[in-house]
Design an enzyme around this catalytic site. Structure first.
Site, mmCIF file in Angstrom:
data_model
loop_
_atom_site.group_PDB
_atom_site.id
_atom_site.type_symbol
_atom_site.label_atom_id
_atom_site.label_comp_id
_atom_site.label_asym_id
_atom_site.label_seq_id
_atom_site.Cartn_x
_atom_site.Cartn_y
_atom_site.Cartn_z
ATOM 1 N N HIS A 414 0.728 -1.283 -0.042
ATOM 2 C CA HIS A 414 0.108 -0.106 -0.089
ATOM 3 C C HIS A 414 0.799 1.170 0.144
ATOM 4 C CE1 HIS A 414 0.742 1.050 4.540
ATOM 5 N NE2 HIS A 414 0.524 -0.405 4.500
ATOM 6 N N CYS A 433 2.749 -5.296 6.733
ATOM 7 C CA CYS A 433 2.284 -4.823 5.357
ATOM 8 C C CYS A 433 3.755 -4.301 4.781
ATOM 9 C CB CYS A 433 1.314 -4.041 5.385
ATOM 10 S SG CYS A 433 -0.418 -4.982 5.668
#
Length: 446
Positions: A414, A433
């Site tokens: 992301h 992440c």
């Protein structure tokens, strides 16, 4: 002499007139019988028979002495790939057919270890999702032998990734360095440009051996050339490139070449586990880097932030293999419970307005609730009935783009609003992440 001759007559079909001795044939029935009656002694009995069948039962090793020398050369080169030579050695046997078969079986073992790796990642990692490589070892071996190209064994069976072959070269260097004396360097303080110390000449020579200093000239003075060499060394070892010989740099510089060689061998093994597709996003977790390959060529490079790997806060980015299925623009962030408890709860207890400032809403059974009515102090990962949702916008932790791919770890690539973190050399700040510096460029590439 008579007994040996009888063995060859029994086991080997007579070569055709004018045919080279290399291509004398094994007797198919005798070969199959011997393999099947000694299955437990072979690593790959079925593949052994398959290979000989493809080669029309050609005698590969025991019919020509120079071929035995070629096999010895092959297994000697296995060391540079982090494979143990002794695993493929075969002691001479009185029975020439059995000796021939054992050598070929060990050759198949070497080919398998080189192509797939010695270890099976599914047994090492939970949720290993990378697909198995296509089983083509026997076909490759057969083609090499038929074409007289067995010397291309390592080239054809090893990973094609350039980084693999770079590590093979490094393995050669560190195998040589492992034979040298490697004294511990102990300066009294951190050293920098202008300092003088007997240790500096040792540092200079060591950096020359490691390739960071191009030329070695004895000197106990810390000069600009040494500073640049130290920066090169620091860069290669994930250290902030200050050019100062500090404690962290010294620790890496004192690491024995034999230990470094083991690290290289481990990374060679990992590279054998996966065949990287022509179109792929590859995240190198330890180097905090992302590479996007299009049709086998590097199309995009980006810095990334990965999971924390600190002893007291261990949230590493998992090793995984998946496919990007979609991209979400201006995503909402549904905060995982672990992050809500470890990161957000302490901030809320310290600052009751934290959630409103960050645009995070609190839901209980689908209904929004007032954060001030929640007993935050009593909540834990086992007792957290709320859902925290951060609305899309400039404050959103996922930035403006989220790359979705199925995986059992609930992680994704992301964007991020915290661009300043990409200036850091060590970028282990996430909860697993991967934050991508060039998220927009990557989205356009995809």
């Amino acid at each position: 002499m008579v007994v040996l001759l009888l063995l060859f007559v029994f086991y080997f079909a007579k070569a055709q007139e004018g045919e080279e001795h290399l291509y004398s044939r094994l007797d198919p029935k005798a070969t199959r019988k011997l393999v099947l009656s000694n299955q437990k002694s072979f690593y790959y009995p079925k593949k052994l028979l398959e290979l000989y069948s493809k080669l029309d039962y050609a005698c590969l090793w025991t019919c020509k002495e120079e071929n035995l020398e070629l096999y010895k050369e092959l297994i000697n080169n296995a060391r540079q790939h982090g494979l143990r030579q002794k695993d493929y050695e075969v002691n001479p046997l009185e029975d020439p057919l059995l000796y021939e078969l054992f050598i070929t079986d060990r050759l198949i073992r070497l080919a398998h270890d080189l192509y797939y790796g010695r270890l099976r990642p599914k047994k090492l990692f939970n949720h290993w999702t990378a697909p198995e490589k296509e089983d083509k070892v026997i076909n490759i071996l057969a083609d090499l032998i038929k074409a007289g190209r067995i010397k291309d064994f390592f080239k054809e069976l090893s990973p094609k990734d350039p980084s693999y072959w770079l590590l093979v070269k490094e393995a050669e260097l560190y195998e040589f360095l492992s034979g040298l004396e490697w004294k511990t360097i102990r300066p009294r303080k951190a050293l920098r440009v202008g300092d003088r110390s007997p240790c500096i000449d040792e540092v200079r020579y060591r950096l020359f051996l490691l390739g960071d200093l191009k030329e070695y000239e004895p000197s106990e003075v810390f000069d600009e050339r040494l500073k640049e060499a130290i920066k090169s060394f620091q860069e290669r070892h994930g250290i902030e490139p200050t050019g100062i010989l500090d404690g962290q740099t010294l620790k890496e510089l004192n690491t024995k070449p034999s230990e470094r060689l083991r690290q290289i061998y481990l990374n060679l093994e990992k590279l054998r586990w996966v065949e990287i597709p022509k179109n792929a996003i590859v995240v190198n977790i330890p180097s905090f880097e992302l590479f996007y390959f299009k049709e086998g060529k590097l199309s995009l490079f980006s810095k990334v932030v990965v999971g924390r790997n600190y002893e007291k806060d261990f949230r590493p980015t998992p090793i995984l293999y998946s496919r990007v299925q979609s991209i979400t623009v201006n995503p909402k962030w549904y905060v995982p419970i672990s992050i809500a408890v470890k990161d957000i709860k302490p901030k809320v207890l310290k600052d009751p307005n934290y959630l409103s400032r960050k645009g995070i809403r609190v839901f209980y059974k689908g209904e929004e609730v007032d954060p001030s009515q929640v007993d935050w102090a009593s909540l834990s990962e086992r007792n957290f009935p709320y859902m925290l949702v951060q609305e899309a916008g400039p404050r959103n932790a996922l930035g403006v783009l989220k790359f979705n791919f199925p995986n059992p770890f609930a992680v994704y690539l992301h964007d991020t609003p915290d661009k300043h973190l990409f200036k850091r050399h060590k970028r282990a700040f996430s909860s697993g992440c991967i934050r991508v510096e060039k998220a927009k460029e990557l989205a356009l590439e995809l």
